[in-house]
Design an enzyme around this catalytic site. Structure first.
Site, short mmCIF file in Angstrom:
data_model
loop_
_atom_site.label_atom_id
_atom_site.label_comp_id
_atom_site.label_asym_id
_atom_site.label_seq_id
_atom_site.Cartn_x
_atom_site.Cartn_y
_atom_site.Cartn_z
N ALA A 4 46.83 86.06 29.70
CA ALA A 4 45.48 86.62 29.54
C ALA A 4 45.45 87.37 28.21
O ALA A 4 46.49 87.90 27.78
CB ALA A 4 45.20 87.61 30.66
N ASP A 5 44.31 87.44 27.56
CA ASP A 5 44.22 88.28 26.37
C ASP A 5 44.33 89.75 26.81
O ASP A 5 44.19 90.09 27.99
CB ASP A 5 42.92 88.02 25.60
CG ASP A 5 43.04 88.48 24.14
OD1 ASP A 5 43.98 89.24 23.83
OD2 ASP A 5 42.19 88.09 23.33
N TRP A 6 44.56 90.60 25.84
CA TRP A 6 44.79 92.02 26.04
C TRP A 6 43.71 92.66 26.91
O TRP A 6 42.54 92.66 26.53
CB TRP A 6 44.83 92.67 24.66
CG TRP A 6 45.16 94.12 24.63
CD1 TRP A 6 44.30 95.16 24.82
CD2 TRP A 6 46.43 94.69 24.36
NE1 TRP A 6 44.97 96.34 24.70
CE2 TRP A 6 46.29 96.09 24.41
CE3 TRP A 6 47.70 94.16 24.09
CZ2 TRP A 6 47.34 96.96 24.19
CZ3 TRP A 6 48.75 95.03 23.87
CH2 TRP A 6 48.56 96.42 23.92
N ALA A 20 42.23 91.61 29.36
CA ALA A 20 41.17 90.70 29.83
C ALA A 20 41.10 90.64 31.35
O ALA A 20 40.05 90.34 31.91
CB ALA A 20 41.38 89.31 29.25
#
Ligand code: NOJ
Length: 723
Positions: free
Chosen positions: A278-280, A282
């Protein structure tokens, strides 16, 4: 004959530790031995060191649990990595190595041009070479995995992240994405200088509404399949190890909780066997996006949609034991996720060789080969946008150059955003490049103004420098923080102070050469008429000065073309070459009433110091069947006096189809050197299924019989697909 000891070791060694065992058997064997806690730990990534990204601030983890999946490694010290790794390998029960990830976006210490500039080179082989060098510096610093390439098709230059991708066209993102993945990953992920790639931000993040970052994206199934997914599919096929799920909400279902894109498309249709991070933040942000009531539900949704690794949120670690006990997460899903992460660790060779080889710091970075490649890529990505009356190259009679503007001596912004280990001290400024190139010319420097603000006190000195010179080279642009993540702008014009400086300089009557260094297309409607020539150098990294000076002097013939359209004004956004046809494409119907509807510079625009004449367009045959391959050819002659490199862009159009298709679609490009006076033949191998078909809103490829047009330069030929 086997000794007792050897037999004993043979029995004692688990399959997963046996280098010669089949990789999948090693993965299975290890997963079988792991407790639930050990499995859950693998699904988490923490941050090591201080995060210098102001948009991604998180607590530094002081004591890392051994057995953790991954770390974002905010350090360039391989010894420190080895110490952390040793702890993981020696003190976790099963000795599982950590995967060290980092944002190596356009180089590690040797900083290359930003990605949008790289695309303007139309030289994907060169980009592959640069990515290879970036991988080498990363490996030697202790990094195994980079969060790159960004292959988000982006058509709104207000969005700061247009700088990080390869522009407005799906095929460009596909070609440069694949080249970058190949450069990073090499022949084999286990090769000494290979790192794992991470395709981001899956998917359609580039469509952020209004160019505002982190926002909703309204993506029709048709444009998802036609525009946003193709670069991902190509890079997955090319073997990209991992993907990062985006921050965006895709038509109501956030990218980080989207079962359709993450599982049905990526894992089931494309058979990707690596993992998704997952992105930071997210996962936690699913609460803000209104699809989860708390962290626990956010974790459940992200994981069940297909996100295997939690970047920094700690949600998986906090809640998964309970979620498994509550039978909300089946053990089979946990094991599949763990297997995916371990698979990449095995492929990288981390189990057999978990430590970084220490080489002398002097041999680690900025090697002559890497620097030469950086300069070459910078040279090939600078776009000559305008050149009235051959204002460039500057004649060698030029005795005095006024070098003016906030970018002229800059070394910090010119390297671009996402260059954490890049150092201003390594960069060459425009001023330094010109000094080397023009040894017998007086360079009258004046800053003129800052990048922003209202202070005009420097104008006087700039005007005086201009008056004492034969020509004005004015260097404007953007701070590096004006593009990249969380760097949206409501207007793509440069701040008024920079425009005013040029207005003042123009009054001297001297020719004005405008140099632009920025991370997005700019609104040049007021600056363009004031300039005799314009060179877009983007943010060229550490080696921009000499290549630009070479272009100004004519030692280098510019060869770049735009990978993204420059609108005339911000109000024209969105504008991109592959739009669909208007219902009234004649008599300027439906055009803007107050300004031209034409952008200032289209995708593909870029001038040279020579002329290329396209002729003799030929096709194997004009009528052909679905499974026949045909070859299109064009002869390109360099009719000028200097050698050059020409990128030939092949487009197709399908005038009548079941759905309305883009007016033109780029299908292939190739760049070759053509000596003055010589001709070179370019070829395009047309595979009808790949190049003429379209995808419907479910991703099914359809090839219809009928007429198609192949476009190259100003030439166009008709071909017919028959039963
Ligand atoms: C957030 C950014 O969106 C992403 O591109 C980056 O890789 C991560 N932070 C990690 O720094």
């Amino acid at each position: 004959m086997l000794t007792i000891a050897a037999i004993h070791i043979g029995y004692a060694q688990p399959i997963y530790k046996n280098k010669t065992a089949a990789l999948e058997n090693r993965v299975k064997d290890l997963v079988k031995r792991m407790t639930l806690e050990e499995k859950i730990l693998q699904l988490n990534q923490f941050t090591f060191g201080i995060n210098s990204n102001p948009n991604n601030i998180g607590a530094e983890i002081k004591s890392l649990p051994p057995g953790i999946g991954s770390l974002i490694y905010f350090s360039a010290d391989p010894e420190q990595r080895n110490a952390i790794q040793r702890k993981a390998v020696d003190s976790s029960r099963l000795g599982i190595p950590i995967l060290f990830g980092f944002d190596v976006i356009h180089g590690f210490r040797t900083v290359y041009p930003i990605s949008i500039a790289q695309a303007c080179s139309f030289n994907s082989d060169l980009v592959k070479e640069n990515s290879k060098q970036a991988a080498r510096e990363s490996v030697l610093s202790g990094v195994d995995w980079t969060f790159s390439p960004m292959i988000d098709v982006a058509r709104d230059p207000r969005w700061g992240r247009v700088s990080e991708g390869y522009g407005e066209d799906p095929y460009m993102n596909e070609r440069f994405g694949v080249a970058t993945v190949q450069g990073y990953q090499g022949e084999n992920l286990s090769d000494s200088f290979s790192i794992a790639a991470c395709l981001k931000h899956y998917v359609a993040y580039g469509l952020s509404e209004g160019g505002r970052d982190y926002r909703f994206t309204d993506v029709s199934p048709q444009s998802l399949w036609e525009t946003y997914l193709p670069p991902y599919e190509a890079c997955v096929k090319a073997g990209a190890a991992t993907l990062m799920s985006g921050f965006n909400d895709i038509s109501g279902v956030p990218a980080t909780a989207n079962h359709y894109t993450l599982t049905q498309i990526l894992k089931q249709r494309w058979k990707h066997d690596g993992f998704v991070v997952a992105d930071w933040n997210a996962i936690e942000q699913l609460i803000n996006q209104g699809v989860a009531k708390d962290r626990k539900e956010a974790g459940l949704k992200a994981f069940m949609a297909g996100v295997e690794m939690d970047m920094k949120d700690g949600i998986y670690l906090e809640h998964f034991k309970t979620l498994v006990a509550e039978k909300k997460i089946p053990m089979a899903n946990i094991e599949d996720a763990v297997a995916r992460i371990l698979r990449i660790k095995f492929r990288l060779g981390l189990f057999d060789n978990p430590y970084t080889t220490i080489v002398d710091a002097k041999e680690r970075y900025l090697q002559p080969g890497a620097k030469a490649l950086a300069a070459k890529l910078a040279e090939e990505s600078m776009v000559l946008l305008k050149n009235n009356n051959n204002a460039l190259p500057l004649s060698n009679q030029t005795k005095r150059i006024a070098l003016i503007g906030p970018m002229a001596k800059d070394k910090d912004n010119i390297i671009g955003s996402w260059s954490f280990n890049g150092k201003a001290a390594d960069a060459e400024s425009i001023y330094e490049g010109l000094q080397k190139e023009y040894k017998n010319t007086t360079i009258n420097y004046a800053k003129g103004c800052a990048f922003d603000g209202a202070d005009e006190t420097g104008f006087e000195e700039a005007i005086a420098a201009a008056n004492q010179s034969d020509i004005i080279v004015v260097c404007l642009g953007e701070l590096k923080t004006w593009s990249g993540e969380n760097a949206s702008r409501s207007t793509i014009a440069l701040p008024a102070i920079q425009e005013k400086l040029v207005v003042a300089l123009k009054k001297t009557g001297k020719p004005v050469i405008l140099i632009l260094s920025n991370g997005r297309p700019l609104e040049l409607v007021r600056l363009e008429p004031l300039s005799d020539a314009i060179v877009e150098i983007w943010q060229p990294g550490i080696a921009g000065g000499t290549p630009l000076a070479g272009i100004l002097s004519g030692r280098i013939n510019p060869s770049a073309k735009l990978a993204i359209t420059f609108p005339l004004t911000t109000g024209q956004i969105p504008t991109y070459y592959n739009m669909r046809q208007s219902a009234r494409p004649f008599d300027k119907q439906g055009d803007y009433q107050d300004i031209s509807t034409e952008p200032l510079y289209w995708f593909g625009h870029g001038l040279s110091y020579t002329n290329y004449e396209y002729s003799n367009v030929k096709i194997g045959k004009n009528q052909f069947k679905k499974n026949e391959k045909i070859i299109a050819m064009v002869t390109v002659k360099n009719t000028g006096k200097v050698n050059g490199k020409e990128s030939v862009l092949w487009y197709i159009t399908d005038p009548v189809c079941s759905i309305s298709r883009p007016m033109k679609e780029l299908k292939y490009f190739e760049k070759k050197e053509i000596k003055a006076g010589e001709s070179v033949v370019y070829k395009f191998d047309i595979d009808p299924l790949r190049d003429l078909s379209y995808t419907d809103a479910t991703g099914k490829r359809i090839l219809q019989e009928g007429d198609y047009f192949i476009h190259v330069g100003k030439e166009k030929i008709k071909i017919e697909l028959v039963k």
